[in-house]
Each structure stands twice: as structure tokens, then as C-alpha cells.
Design a protein around this motif. Structure first.
Motif, mmCIF file in Angstrom:
data_model
loop_
_atom_site.group_PDB
_atom_site.id
_atom_site.type_symbol
_atom_site.label_atom_id
_atom_site.label_comp_id
_atom_site.label_asym_id
_atom_site.label_seq_id
_atom_site.Cartn_x
_atom_site.Cartn_y
_atom_site.Cartn_z
ATOM 1 N N LYS A 186 0.818 -1.214 0.000
ATOM 2 C CA LYS A 186 0.000 0.000 0.000
ATOM 3 C C LYS A 186 0.852 1.264 0.000
ATOM 4 N N ILE A 187 1.980 1.233 0.713
ATOM 5 C CA ILE A 187 2.880 2.396 0.707
ATOM 6 C C ILE A 187 3.588 2.476 -0.642
ATOM 7 N N GLY A 188 4.008 1.328 -1.156
ATOM 8 C CA GLY A 188 4.579 1.280 -2.498
ATOM 9 C C GLY A 188 5.957 1.900 -2.652
ATOM 10 N N CYS A 189 6.756 1.830 -1.608
ATOM 11 C CA CYS A 189 8.111 2.406 -1.676
ATOM 12 C C CYS A 189 9.166 1.406 -1.224
ATOM 13 N N GLY A 190 8.989 0.149 -1.579
ATOM 14 C CA GLY A 190 9.966 -0.864 -1.218
ATOM 15 C C GLY A 190 9.564 -1.638 0.019
ATOM 16 N N GLN A 191 10.524 -2.355 0.563
ATOM 17 C CA GLN A 191 10.291 -3.133 1.767
ATOM 18 C C GLN A 191 10.102 -2.193 2.961
ATOM 19 N N ILE A 192 9.463 -2.697 3.990
ATOM 20 C CA ILE A 192 9.155 -1.855 5.146
ATOM 21 C C ILE A 192 10.423 -1.299 5.782
ATOM 22 N N GLU A 193 11.503 -2.047 5.702
ATOM 23 C CA GLU A 193 12.774 -1.565 6.251
ATOM 24 C C GLU A 193 13.273 -0.356 5.468
ATOM 25 N N GLU A 194 13.043 -0.350 4.160
ATOM 26 C CA GLU A 194 13.408 0.797 3.334
ATOM 27 C C GLU A 194 12.516 1.992 3.646
ATOM 28 N N VAL A 195 11.251 1.727 3.914
ATOM 29 C CA VAL A 195 10.317 2.791 4.296
ATOM 30 C C VAL A 195 10.749 3.413 5.620
ATOM 31 N N ILE A 196 11.250 2.602 6.532
ATOM 32 C CA ILE A 196 11.742 3.105 7.820
ATOM 33 C C ILE A 196 12.942 4.032 7.594
ATOM 34 N N VAL A 197 13.856 3.638 6.731
ATOM 35 C CA VAL A 197 15.020 4.484 6.412
ATOM 36 C C VAL A 197 14.541 5.800 5.804
ATOM 37 N N GLN A 198 13.565 5.728 4.898
ATOM 38 C CA GLN A 198 13.009 6.945 4.300
ATOM 39 C C GLN A 198 12.396 7.844 5.372
ATOM 40 N N ALA A 199 11.671 7.244 6.313
ATOM 41 C CA ALA A 199 11.031 8.017 7.387
ATOM 42 C C ALA A 199 12.077 8.678 8.281
ATOM 43 N N GLU A 200 13.162 7.971 8.572
ATOM 44 C CA GLU A 200 14.247 8.559 9.366
ATOM 45 C C GLU A 200 14.863 9.743 8.636
ATOM 46 N N ASN A 201 15.088 9.585 7.338
ATOM 47 C CA ASN A 201 15.672 10.664 6.536
ATOM 48 C C ASN A 201 14.735 11.858 6.450
ATOM 49 N N GLU A 202 13.445 11.605 6.337
ATOM 50 C CA GLU A 202 12.462 12.699 6.255
ATOM 51 C C GLU A 202 12.410 13.470 7.568
ATOM 52 N N LEU A 203 12.497 12.767 8.694
ATOM 53 C CA LEU A 203 12.520 13.434 9.994
ATOM 54 C C LEU A 203 13.743 14.341 10.101
ATOM 55 N N THR A 204 14.891 13.837 9.684
ATOM 56 C CA THR A 204 16.119 14.645 9.696
ATOM 57 C C THR A 204 15.949 15.876 8.818
ATOM 58 N N LEU A 205 15.395 15.696 7.627
ATOM 59 C CA LEU A 205 15.200 16.820 6.717
ATOM 60 C C LEU A 205 14.212 17.835 7.284
ATOM 61 N N ALA A 206 13.115 17.383 7.874
ATOM 62 C CA ALA A 206 12.125 18.302 8.445
ATOM 63 C C ALA A 206 12.756 19.177 9.523
ATOM 64 N N ARG A 207 13.600 18.583 10.333
ATOM 65 C CA ARG A 207 14.287 19.356 11.380
ATOM 66 C C ARG A 207 15.270 20.351 10.769
ATOM 67 N N LYS A 208 15.960 19.940 9.710
ATOM 68 C CA LYS A 208 16.904 20.839 9.031
ATOM 69 C C LYS A 208 16.166 21.995 8.353
ATOM 70 N N MET A 209 15.007 21.708 7.771
ATOM 71 C CA MET A 209 14.235 22.759 7.100
ATOM 72 C C MET A 209 13.847 23.851 8.100
ATOM 73 N N ALA A 210 13.514 23.469 9.324
ATOM 74 C CA ALA A 210 13.188 24.462 10.356
ATOM 75 C C ALA A 210 14.407 25.333 10.656
ATOM 76 N N GLU A 211 15.584 24.741 10.585
ATOM 77 C CA GLU A 211 16.832 25.467 10.819
ATOM 78 C C GLU A 211 17.191 26.355 9.619
ATOM 79 N N TRP A 212 17.018 25.833 8.417
ATOM 80 C CA TRP A 212 17.419 26.538 7.197
ATOM 81 C C TRP A 212 16.452 27.646 6.786
ATOM 82 N N LYS A 213 15.161 27.476 7.061
ATOM 83 C CA LYS A 213 14.120 28.462 6.730
ATOM 84 C C LYS A 213 14.139 28.866 5.248
ATOM 85 N N PRO A 214 13.984 27.915 4.337
ATOM 86 C CA PRO A 214 14.055 28.250 2.911
ATOM 87 C C PRO A 214 12.907 29.129 2.420
ATOM 88 N N TRP A 215 11.878 29.299 3.212
ATOM 89 C CA TRP A 215 10.737 30.143 2.821
ATOM 90 C C TRP A 215 11.023 31.623 3.007
#
Length: 123
Positions: free
Chosen positions: A78-107
Motif C-alpha cells: 500500500k505504501i509502495g516504496c519498497g520493503q518496510i525496512e526501506e520505508v523506515i530508512v526513508q522516514a528517518e531521513n524525512e525526519l532529519t530533513l524536516a528538522r533541518k528545514m526548520a533550521e534553514w528556513k528556505p521560505w
């Protein structure tokens, strides 16, 4: 391609088949925690920030799937982005990016005006 076997009628994943990526012991819990943290990190960004809007949309869809789909193999489909372990890695990376975006303030507006030839190619 993961390697699975049936034990007492239950399909069990033995390996992900991906070097260095171990089978997740409790993927629903891990994704629940990661998606919750990511959504909280995104709330620190302006509501009209494109990154926040589109990332919240994706994360909320996946978060709802994690809460409703108990079968890991169905969740992967249903997620369609590989094995669940790969989805977990993606989620970890997205969390890191979300925190960096708050720091970088690209808006925010640029401090300096970009040179007029910045987007000219070739030079």
C-alpha cells in the motif's frame, strides 16, 4: 527481494536481501514513532510552506496506513516504496530533513539579491 518462510502458518521475513539492512523487529511501532515526530517537526514550519504542505500530506497518508494495516506485507504494497525496512530508512531521513528545514528556513527571502545570470546555462 526478501526471503520469507512460514512458521505455524505465519509468514516470517528472514532477511531483506539488502546488504546492511536488517529485518525490522517491530516496524509498525517504529514508523508510528517516526511519523509522529516528523509531523510535530513540520508543525514548526509555516503553514503555507510548500515543503510542509506536501510532506504532511504524504506522512499523514502513510501514518494512517500504519495505524490501519496490520499485515506488514500488505503495508509494504500500500505504501509502495519498497520493503518496510526501506520505508523506515526513508522516514528517518524525512525526519532529519524536516528538522533541518526548520533550521534553514528556505521560505524566507534571500539576504542578498542573486546575480542576474544565476540561472543562465550554458554561460
Amino acid at each position: 527481494m526478501s526471503v520469507t518462510s512460514k512458521i505455524a502458518g505465519v509468514v516470517v521475513k528472514k532477511t531483506t536481501g539488502l546488504t546492511g539492512l536488517a529485518v525490522a523487529k517491530n516496524p509498525h511501532h517504529v514508523l508510528d514513532v517516526l511519523y509522529g515526530k516528523t509531523l510535530r517537526a513540520l508543525q514548526k514550519l509555516p503553514q503555507d510552506a510548500a515543503y510542509r504542505k506536501y510532506t504532511e500530506e504524504i506522512i499523514n497518508k502513510r501514518y494512517n496506513l500504519v495505524k490501519t494495516e496490520k499485515d506488514v506485507f500488505e503495508l509494504e504494497k500500500k505504501i509502495g516504496c519498497g520493503q518496510i525496512e526501506e520505508v523506515i530508512v526513508q522516514a528517518e531521513n524525512e525526519l532529519t530533513l524536516a528538522r533541518k528545514m526548520a533550521e534553514w528556513k528556505p521560505w524566507e527571502t534571500l539576504k542578498d539579491t542573486p546575480p542576474p545570470t544565476q540561472w543562465k546555462w550554458p554561460m
